[in-house]
Design an enzyme around this catalytic site. Sequence first.
Site, PDB file in Angstrom:
ATOM      1  N   ARG A 115      34.006  41.387  35.422  1.00  0.00           N
ATOM      2  CA  ARG A 115      32.866  40.736  36.076  1.00  0.00           C
ATOM      3  C   ARG A 115      31.533  41.084  35.413  1.00  0.00           C
ATOM      4  O   ARG A 115      30.485  41.048  36.045  1.00  0.00           O
ATOM      5  CB  ARG A 115      32.807  41.091  37.570  1.00  0.00           C
ATOM      6  CG  ARG A 115      34.036  40.689  38.354  1.00  0.00           C
ATOM      7  CD  ARG A 115      34.253  39.183  38.359  1.00  0.00           C
ATOM      8  NE  ARG A 115      35.496  38.869  39.051  1.00  0.00           N
ATOM      9  CZ  ARG A 115      36.685  38.753  38.465  1.00  0.00           C
ATOM     10  NH1 ARG A 115      36.778  38.896  37.148  1.00  0.00           N
ATOM     11  NH2 ARG A 115      37.767  38.472  39.159  1.00  0.00           N
ATOM     12  N   SER A 188      33.051  36.028  46.501  1.00  0.00           N
ATOM     13  CA  SER A 188      33.349  37.451  46.654  1.00  0.00           C
ATOM     14  C   SER A 188      32.062  38.269  46.617  1.00  0.00           C
ATOM     15  O   SER A 188      31.271  38.158  45.682  1.00  0.00           O
ATOM     16  CB  SER A 188      34.291  37.909  45.541  1.00  0.00           C
ATOM     17  OG  SER A 188      34.503  39.300  45.608  1.00  0.00           O
ATOM     18  N   GLU A 282      28.954  42.044  43.961  1.00  0.00           N
ATOM     19  CA  GLU A 282      29.242  41.114  42.870  1.00  0.00           C
ATOM     20  C   GLU A 282      28.150  40.073  42.658  1.00  0.00           C
ATOM     21  O   GLU A 282      27.827  39.747  41.509  1.00  0.00           O
ATOM     22  CB  GLU A 282      30.591  40.418  43.112  1.00  0.00           C
ATOM     23  CG  GLU A 282      31.012  39.554  41.943  1.00  0.00           C
ATOM     24  CD  GLU A 282      32.469  39.146  42.023  1.00  0.00           C
ATOM     25  OE1 GLU A 282      32.788  38.041  41.558  1.00  0.00           O
ATOM     26  OE2 GLU A 282      33.293  39.930  42.544  1.00  0.00           O
TER      27      GLU A 282
END
Length: 290
Positions: A115, A188, A282
């Site tokens: 990520r 998320s 995130e």
Amino acid sequence: MGGGSNLLLQSRIEGRLLHIGIEGISVTQVGEDKHLVRVGAGENWHKFVMHTLKASIGGLENLALIPGNVGGAPYQNIGAYGRELSELVHTVEVFDLATKEIRVLSNEECQFSYRESVFRTKVVSNVIITHVTFLLGRLPLMTEYRDVRETLSGYSSEEIDHDLIAETVIDIRQSKLPDLDEFPNVGSFFKNPTLSKEEYDRLRGKIDIVGFSQGESIRVPAARLIDAQKWKGKQVGNVLVWYRQPLVLVNCGGASAAEFLDVAARVSDDVERHYDIRLVLEPVIMGSDR
């Protein structure tokens, strides 16, 4: 910004905000079943995935139905159901705001990790992603992710193809994740923690949890930790921890960025107190409350 699906906007945004609308898809065959696909950063991600599959070009099927636009995909190195974007990116074209020039970054120069990418660092943060080129068709089908594997267990290997995997992923996502039109969210909200083997062993002494090897590290599902602390389905003010997937925080109506961050902090504090693991957010937080 692109689709805005991974942005948490606070009340004040200083400066000028640009919405990237660059479109266009071009395909160049570079070998048997291998294609270089160049796409504008403003193209809708899911529509692009379905476009490649309709053209019989496989590789992106595990990433179907991820919200957002193409330009945001390499920025956060999106991933789902066993596949990460970094495996498929060939080059990323950017406009350098300092030099006013177009630059082309190779996969290695993008410095992809879980990520993360070089675009989220100060190294090349002063650029705008304009196009992404993917090398597709060279990787085998990915069906090892548990939900995908279980869903496809009734099919023979001959029946499983790119299209079937995409259909499976879409069905799984629709069954677990809220409809954006009905329940606004930014996907998320927490990253899955990456632990050392020693940290993982200590964690398993506290909770029954499955880890996934990432080189010398082990990645564990944040959803399992959040669920174990009974946050799934809990609502605080106008923010709901989604009852089918606790990584997702939903706006039930009028929730501010501050409310989202408050709930996220409560969840993170709770997990840290019980498991000595701090969850990392995130989404990109943009702007300020002042």
